[in-house]
Design a protein around this motif. Structure first.
Motif, PDB file in Angstrom:
ATOM      1  N   GLY A  49     -52.833 -37.672  44.274  1.00 27.41           N
ATOM      2  CA  GLY A  49     -53.859 -38.490  44.906  1.00 27.41           C
ATOM      3  C   GLY A  49     -53.720 -39.965  44.582  1.00 27.41           C
ATOM      4  O   GLY A  49     -52.657 -40.455  44.175  1.00 27.41           O
ATOM      5  N   ASP A  50     -54.827 -40.676  44.747  1.00 27.58           N
ATOM      6  CA  ASP A  50     -54.822 -42.125  44.576  1.00 27.58           C
ATOM      7  C   ASP A  50     -54.788 -42.561  43.117  1.00 27.58           C
ATOM      8  O   ASP A  50     -54.567 -43.744  42.839  1.00 27.58           O
ATOM      9  CB  ASP A  50     -56.053 -42.743  45.245  1.00 27.58           C
ATOM     10  CG  ASP A  50     -56.040 -42.569  46.760  1.00 27.58           C
ATOM     11  OD1 ASP A  50     -54.936 -42.419  47.316  1.00 27.58           O
ATOM     12  OD2 ASP A  50     -57.127 -42.567  47.366  1.00 27.58           O
ATOM     13  N   ALA A  51     -55.016 -41.644  42.199  1.00 26.42           N
ATOM     14  CA  ALA A  51     -55.049 -42.009  40.773  1.00 26.42           C
ATOM     15  C   ALA A  51     -53.676 -42.368  40.228  1.00 26.42           C
ATOM     16  O   ALA A  51     -53.560 -43.006  39.190  1.00 26.42           O
ATOM     17  CB  ALA A  51     -55.649 -40.876  39.951  1.00 26.42           C
ATOM     18  N   GLY A  52     -52.613 -41.942  40.912  1.00 30.44           N
ATOM     19  CA  GLY A  52     -51.266 -42.267  40.463  1.00 30.44           C
ATOM     20  C   GLY A  52     -50.866 -41.506  39.217  1.00 30.44           C
ATOM     21  O   GLY A  52     -51.543 -40.570  38.778  1.00 30.44           O
ATOM     22  N   LEU A  53     -49.752 -41.942  38.630  1.00 25.15           N
ATOM     23  CA  LEU A  53     -49.199 -41.279  37.455  1.00 25.15           C
ATOM     24  C   LEU A  53     -48.831 -42.293  36.394  1.00 25.15           C
ATOM     25  O   LEU A  53     -48.336 -43.381  36.697  1.00 25.15           O
ATOM     26  CB  LEU A  53     -47.924 -40.495  37.823  1.00 25.15           C
ATOM     27  CG  LEU A  53     -48.056 -39.257  38.691  1.00 25.15           C
ATOM     28  CD1 LEU A  53     -46.669 -38.730  39.033  1.00 25.15           C
ATOM     29  CD2 LEU A  53     -48.868 -38.171  37.977  1.00 25.15           C
ATOM     30  N   THR A  54     -49.037 -41.899  35.140  1.00 25.77           N
ATOM     31  CA  THR A  54     -48.540 -42.675  34.013  1.00 25.77           C
ATOM     32  C   THR A  54     -47.066 -42.410  33.792  1.00 25.77           C
ATOM     33  O   THR A  54     -46.292 -43.307  33.449  1.00 25.77           O
ATOM     34  CB  THR A  54     -49.325 -42.332  32.734  1.00 25.77           C
ATOM     35  OG1 THR A  54     -50.715 -42.576  32.960  1.00 25.77           O
ATOM     36  CG2 THR A  54     -48.851 -43.149  31.555  1.00 25.77           C
ATOM     37  N   SER A  55     -46.654 -41.145  33.975  1.00 26.77           N
ATOM     38  CA  SER A  55     -45.245 -40.771  33.819  1.00 26.77           C
ATOM     39  C   SER A  55     -45.016 -39.401  34.434  1.00 26.77           C
ATOM     40  O   SER A  55     -45.962 -38.655  34.723  1.00 26.77           O
ATOM     41  CB  SER A  55     -44.825 -40.757  32.342  1.00 26.77           C
ATOM     42  OG  SER A  55     -45.571 -39.803  31.607  1.00 26.77           O
ATOM     43  N   VAL A  56     -43.730 -39.091  34.641  1.00 25.37           N
ATOM     44  CA  VAL A  56     -43.295 -37.756  35.064  1.00 25.37           C
ATOM     45  C   VAL A  56     -42.317 -37.254  34.009  1.00 25.37           C
ATOM     46  O   VAL A  56     -41.287 -37.887  33.760  1.00 25.37           O
ATOM     47  CB  VAL A  56     -42.591 -37.784  36.431  1.00 25.37           C
ATOM     48  CG1 VAL A  56     -42.242 -36.361  36.865  1.00 25.37           C
ATOM     49  CG2 VAL A  56     -43.432 -38.487  37.484  1.00 25.37           C
ATOM     50  N   ALA A  62     -38.090 -32.883  43.598  1.00 26.20           N
ATOM     51  CA  ALA A  62     -39.047 -33.867  44.120  1.00 26.20           C
ATOM     52  C   ALA A  62     -39.159 -35.116  43.246  1.00 26.20           C
ATOM     53  O   ALA A  62     -39.946 -36.015  43.562  1.00 26.20           O
ATOM     54  CB  ALA A  62     -40.426 -33.221  44.256  1.00 26.20           C
ATOM     55  N   LEU A  63     -38.390 -35.195  42.173  1.00 29.88           N
ATOM     56  CA  LEU A  63     -38.574 -36.276  41.206  1.00 29.88           C
ATOM     57  C   LEU A  63     -38.357 -37.653  41.823  1.00 29.88           C
ATOM     58  O   LEU A  63     -39.175 -38.564  41.636  1.00 29.88           O
ATOM     59  CB  LEU A  63     -37.622 -36.068  40.022  1.00 29.88           C
ATOM     60  CG  LEU A  63     -37.667 -37.147  38.938  1.00 29.88           C
ATOM     61  CD1 LEU A  63     -39.039 -37.217  38.278  1.00 29.88           C
ATOM     62  CD2 LEU A  63     -36.584 -36.868  37.876  1.00 29.88           C
ATOM     63  N   LYS A  85     -42.772 -43.093  45.130  1.00 31.61           N
ATOM     64  CA  LYS A  85     -44.099 -43.274  45.724  1.00 31.61           C
ATOM     65  C   LYS A  85     -45.142 -43.710  44.697  1.00 31.61           C
ATOM     66  O   LYS A  85     -46.107 -44.400  45.048  1.00 31.61           O
ATOM     67  CB  LYS A  85     -44.548 -41.976  46.389  1.00 31.61           C
ATOM     68  CG  LYS A  85     -43.722 -41.572  47.605  1.00 31.61           C
ATOM     69  CD  LYS A  85     -43.970 -42.485  48.795  1.00 31.61           C
ATOM     70  CE  LYS A  85     -43.106 -42.107  49.992  1.00 31.61           C
ATOM     71  NZ  LYS A  85     -43.337 -40.743  50.485  1.00 31.61           N
ATOM     72  N   THR A  86     -44.985 -43.314  43.437  1.00 33.28           N
ATOM     73  CA  THR A  86     -46.000 -43.618  42.425  1.00 33.28           C
ATOM     74  C   THR A  86     -45.621 -44.775  41.503  1.00 33.28           C
ATOM     75  O   THR A  86     -46.499 -45.359  40.864  1.00 33.28           O
ATOM     76  CB  THR A  86     -46.284 -42.392  41.545  1.00 33.28           C
ATOM     77  OG1 THR A  86     -45.092 -42.056  40.806  1.00 33.28           O
ATOM     78  CG2 THR A  86     -46.730 -41.195  42.384  1.00 33.28           C
ATOM     79  N   GLY A  87     -44.321 -45.068  41.400  1.00 31.57           N
ATOM     80  CA  GLY A  87     -43.871 -46.093  40.463  1.00 31.57           C
ATOM     81  C   GLY A  87     -43.885 -45.645  39.015  1.00 31.57           C
ATOM     82  O   GLY A  87     -43.655 -46.451  38.105  1.00 31.57           O
ATOM     83  N   ALA A  88     -44.123 -44.361  38.784  1.00 32.87           N
ATOM     84  CA  ALA A  88     -44.196 -43.846  37.416  1.00 32.87           C
ATOM     85  C   ALA A  88     -42.805 -43.715  36.820  1.00 32.87           C
ATOM     86  O   ALA A  88     -41.856 -43.353  37.514  1.00 32.87           O
ATOM     87  CB  ALA A  88     -44.890 -42.486  37.395  1.00 32.87           C
ATOM     88  N   PRO A  89     -42.652 -43.997  35.531  1.00 34.17           N
ATOM     89  CA  PRO A  89     -41.355 -43.771  34.897  1.00 34.17           C
ATOM     90  C   PRO A  89     -41.056 -42.284  34.754  1.00 34.17           C
ATOM     91  O   PRO A  89     -41.963 -41.471  34.558  1.00 34.17           O
ATOM     92  CB  PRO A  89     -41.518 -44.426  33.521  1.00 34.17           C
ATOM     93  CG  PRO A  89     -42.991 -44.388  33.260  1.00 34.17           C
ATOM     94  CD  PRO A  89     -43.651 -44.540  34.593  1.00 34.17           C
ATOM     95  N   ALA A  90     -39.780 -41.944  34.859  1.00 31.44           N
ATOM     96  CA  ALA A  90     -39.316 -40.581  34.612  1.00 31.44           C
ATOM     97  C   ALA A  90     -38.910 -40.463  33.159  1.00 31.44           C
ATOM     98  O   ALA A  90     -38.237 -41.345  32.619  1.00 31.44           O
ATOM     99  CB  ALA A  90     -38.134 -40.255  35.517  1.00 31.44           C
ATOM    100  N   LEU A  91     -39.305 -39.367  32.508  1.00 33.60           N
ATOM    101  CA  LEU A  91     -39.001 -39.122  31.100  1.00 33.60           C
ATOM    102  C   LEU A  91     -38.254 -37.806  30.973  1.00 33.60           C
ATOM    103  O   LEU A  91     -38.613 -36.808  31.601  1.00 33.60           O
ATOM    104  CB  LEU A  91     -40.285 -39.052  30.265  1.00 33.60           C
ATOM    105  CG  LEU A  91     -41.299 -40.183  30.405  1.00 33.60           C
ATOM    106  CD1 LEU A  91     -42.501 -39.924  29.511  1.00 33.60           C
ATOM    107  CD2 LEU A  91     -40.669 -41.524  30.062  1.00 33.60           C
ATOM    108  N   ALA A 131     -32.318 -42.788  37.042  1.00 37.41           N
ATOM    109  CA  ALA A 131     -32.368 -43.220  35.646  1.00 37.41           C
ATOM    110  C   ALA A 131     -33.721 -42.860  35.044  1.00 37.41           C
ATOM    111  O   ALA A 131     -34.764 -42.987  35.694  1.00 37.41           O
ATOM    112  CB  ALA A 131     -32.140 -44.724  35.559  1.00 37.41           C
ATOM    113  N   ALA A 132     -33.693 -42.405  33.798  1.00 38.02           N
ATOM    114  CA  ALA A 132     -34.929 -41.968  33.149  1.00 38.02           C
ATOM    115  C   ALA A 132     -35.006 -42.541  31.740  1.00 38.02           C
ATOM    116  O   ALA A 132     -33.989 -42.800  31.097  1.00 38.02           O
ATOM    117  CB  ALA A 132     -34.987 -40.444  33.090  1.00 38.02           C
ATOM    118  N   GLN A 133     -36.214 -42.738  31.281  1.00 35.35           N
ATOM    119  CA  GLN A 133     -36.431 -43.084  29.880  1.00 35.35           C
ATOM    120  C   GLN A 133     -36.223 -41.825  29.047  1.00 35.35           C
ATOM    121  O   GLN A 133     -36.656 -40.743  29.450  1.00 35.35           O
ATOM    122  CB  GLN A 133     -37.836 -43.640  29.678  1.00 35.35           C
ATOM    123  CG  GLN A 133     -38.114 -44.920  30.441  1.00 35.35           C
ATOM    124  CD  GLN A 133     -39.527 -45.425  30.251  1.00 35.35           C
ATOM    125  OE1 GLN A 133     -40.220 -45.015  29.324  1.00 35.35           O
ATOM    126  NE2 GLN A 133     -39.963 -46.301  31.125  1.00 35.35           N
TER     127      GLN A 133
END
Length: 217
Positions: free
Chosen positions: A63-70, A82-83, A89-95, A107-109
């Motif tokens: 939803g509209d709340a977005g993500l801190t991370s994946v 789907a990563l 779409k969310t701009g969240a960093p991948a971990l 690229a992921a953290q």
């Protein structure tokens, strides 16, 4: 309805309301993967565990709340189809754990054993569990108002540990890490959420550990 952890591909998510965290479990296909959206009830911050497939359904859930991370529990493709779209779409960093970072499409953290992942004002502890892949992780949430909750990816399921392709070395790593780092540290009422299928508790599985070790898978 009370949470059971039973979800089906194409069906509705299962939602569990903890004191400080909401856990939403969704099955995505075609391999019946579980994706978990964790939301801090105080701040609204959200973390997705395994953007496995069906990006539109995951994005609708977020939803509209977005993500801190994946967080990706391990590098096998069925856990990150789907990563790329979810991150775009969310701009969240991948971990992902450092030992599995090369297997991801973006690229992921990198994570290591003992790191923490913030979910608003709540935290997940990263536990490195070798064997299924070199960099598989479990994520531990110690609920301050209840039992521990453990997201195990494909390292632990009801009825056994994850697939190691009958490789004795990999199986030894996995059963040792599961026994020592999970069962050895956490109580029987710990609820665990695997990468596919139904949930369970450590207490329901603990007596079977010698049998799993003896059978070699």
């Amino acid at each position: 309805m009370s949470y059971t952890g039973d979800v089906t591909h194409g069906g509705p998510p299962a939602v569990r309301e903890l004191d400080r965290l909401t856990v939403t479990k969704l099955s995505v296909g075609p391999m019946d993967n579980n994706a978990y959206l964790l939301r801090c009830r105080d701040t609204g911050a959200q973390v997705l565990i395994d953007a496995a497939n069906e990006a539109p359904r995951l994005l609708d859930l977020i939803g509209d709340a977005g993500l801190t991370s994946v967080v990706t529990t391990h590098r096998h493709m069925d856990h990150w189809v789907a990563l790329e779209e979810v991150v775009a779409k969310t701009g969240a960093p991948a971990l992902v754990h450092a030992d599995d970072a090369e297997g991801l499409p973006i690229a992921a953290q990198t994570l290591t054993d003992g790191d923490t992942v913030a979910v608003g004002d709540q935290t997940l502890e990263v536990i490195h569990v070798r064997g299924h892949t070199p960099g598989s992780v479990a994520l531990l949430y110690r609920d301050p108002a209840g039992t521990p909750h453990l997201f195990t990816g494909d390292s632990l399921f009801p009825g056994g540990v994850g697939n190691t392709d009958r490789d004795p070395e990999r199986f030894g790593q996995l059963i040792d890490d599961v026994e020592q780092k999970l069962f050895g540290r956490l109580p029987d009422d710990t609820w665990f959420y695997p990468g596919h299928g139904a949930d369970s508790t450590l207490g329901a599985e603990r007596a079977s550990l010698p049998q799993w070790r003896a059978r070699g898978w």
